[in-house]
Design an enzyme around this catalytic site. Sequence first.
Site, PDB file in Angstrom:
ATOM      1  N   LYS A  34       0.937  -0.980   0.283  1.00  0.00           N
ATOM      2  CA  LYS A  34       0.087  -0.082   0.024  1.00  0.00           C
ATOM      3  C   LYS A  34       0.699   1.146  -0.131  1.00  0.00           C
ATOM      4  O   LYS A  34       2.148   1.032   1.191  1.00  0.00           O
ATOM      5  CB  LYS A  34      -1.028  -0.343   0.963  1.00  0.00           C
ATOM      6  N   ASP A  76      -2.404  -0.958  10.361  1.00  0.00           N
ATOM      7  CA  ASP A  76      -2.947  -1.113   8.632  1.00  0.00           C
ATOM      8  C   ASP A  76      -4.180  -2.611   8.637  1.00  0.00           C
ATOM      9  O   ASP A  76      -3.480  -2.588   6.837  1.00  0.00           O
ATOM     10  CB  ASP A  76      -1.238  -1.485   8.329  1.00  0.00           C
TER      11      ASP A  76
HETATM   12  O1  C5P Z   1      -0.356  -0.011  14.732  1.00  0.00           O
HETATM   13  P1  C5P Z   1       1.227  -0.199  14.746  1.00  0.00           P
HETATM   14  O2  C5P Z   1       1.649  -1.470  15.212  1.00  0.00           O
HETATM   15  O3  C5P Z   1       1.503   0.200  12.872  1.00  0.00           O
HETATM   16  O4  C5P Z   1       1.755   0.332  15.050  1.00  0.00           O
HETATM   17  C1  C5P Z   1       2.769   0.745  15.879  1.00  0.00           C
HETATM   18  C2  C5P Z   1       3.204   2.074  15.740  1.00  0.00           C
HETATM   19  O5  C5P Z   1       3.530   3.931  15.032  1.00  0.00           O
HETATM   20  C3  C5P Z   1       2.777   2.483  18.203  1.00  0.00           C
HETATM   21  O6  C5P Z   1       3.015   1.764  18.621  1.00  0.00           O
HETATM   22  C4  C5P Z   1       2.238   3.806  17.810  1.00  0.00           C
HETATM   23  O7  C5P Z   1       3.975   4.185  18.025  1.00  0.00           O
HETATM   24  C5  C5P Z   1       2.487   4.181  16.135  1.00  0.00           C
HETATM   25  N1  C5P Z   1       1.728   4.838  15.348  1.00  0.00           N
HETATM   26  C6  C5P Z   1       0.489   6.142  15.941  1.00  0.00           C
HETATM   27  N2  C5P Z   1      -0.090   6.113  15.115  1.00  0.00           N
HETATM   28  C7  C5P Z   1      -0.962   5.461  14.617  1.00  0.00           C
HETATM   29  C8  C5P Z   1      -0.179   4.230  13.726  1.00  0.00           C
HETATM   30  C9  C5P Z   1       0.815   4.239  15.037  1.00  0.00           C
HETATM   31  O8  C5P Z   1       2.022   6.679  17.282  1.00  0.00           O
HETATM   32  N3  C5P Z   1      -2.321   5.547  14.235  1.00  0.00           N
END
Ligand code: C5P
Length: 290
Positions: A24, A152
């Site tokens: 993506k 995602d």
């Molecule tokens: O959800 P995911 O594991 O992809 O997110 C990884 C990190 O990215 C989270 O722990 C956070 O620190 C950051 N993040 C965020 N806000 C989001 C998505 C991700 O702060 N909307």
Amino acid sequence: MMDRGVGLGRLPQMPEVELAAPAKINLHLEILGRDGRGFHVLETVFQTLELADTVRVAHDPGGSGTRLEVRGCPGLDAGSGNLAWRAAEVFRGLRPDLGRVAITLVKRLPLGGGLGGGSSDAAAVLRALSRMHPAPPTPCEIEVLAAGLGSDVPFFLRGGTVWATGRGIELAPLADLPPRPVWLLLPPCACPTPAVFAALTEAERGPRTARGAAHFAAGDAWLAQPHNRLAAASRRAQPALAPWLDWAGASGVPCILCGSGSTIAFFAEPPAPPPGARLIATRFRPRNRD
Ligand code: C5P
């Protein structure tokens, strides 16, 4: 679904499903604020691409355990550190009678490139298991599993062009955009997502007002000015990215950093990049049809 191995004299093999796990890009990424649970509230438009990993999932209801084989990416974790493996295990949490699951992952998407490869692989495993299980979870249950795996992952269950807000898991599908060509510049450095979010300045964290899904649903004029609020933070978190962002900006070709980086997507063919980076031509991919 392929149901192989029923020929005379051969051992019966497990039925298997093979799915593409597409990359993506984010056609727009804005930060609206914070949610108080460690995440940022986003407004983004996701778009899947034809460039994809291949995920093969074989299932034997009579067996037990999850096995993952990774091809094309030496050193990638093939156990609990891999989201594809964890996807099978969270599905098993909901359906303890799942049996044996054997996943083969053929990797083509780079790691740490902001193309969502790990999340897409995980979504493909959830989709494959839902197809094969005699009592599949509801779409809503699968979405909850997906959201638990990463921000995602819910998007990849559907793919195509999708407006998202909140953590990135509140989705409003948009009409598929035409299959426009995209060139991906892969710099020789990775950008870990948590480090990029941590590098945001207070001003970059908002608060801001959302444009709203209707803005992005009304034609694609907004695509002429792609915007990613994370770009400056990615540059600070990964200084090796800076010369590539500078090169992309100087090329004069409309482009955008993919998610938290390090891949840069161009909407017209860029000049040949300096040595060290790879350039991959691909195109927008419509939503999954299942
Ligand atoms: O959800 P995911 O594991 O992809 O997110 C990884 C990190 O990215 C989270 O722990 C956070 O620190 C950051 N993040 C965020 N806000 C989001 C998505 C991700 O702060 N909307």
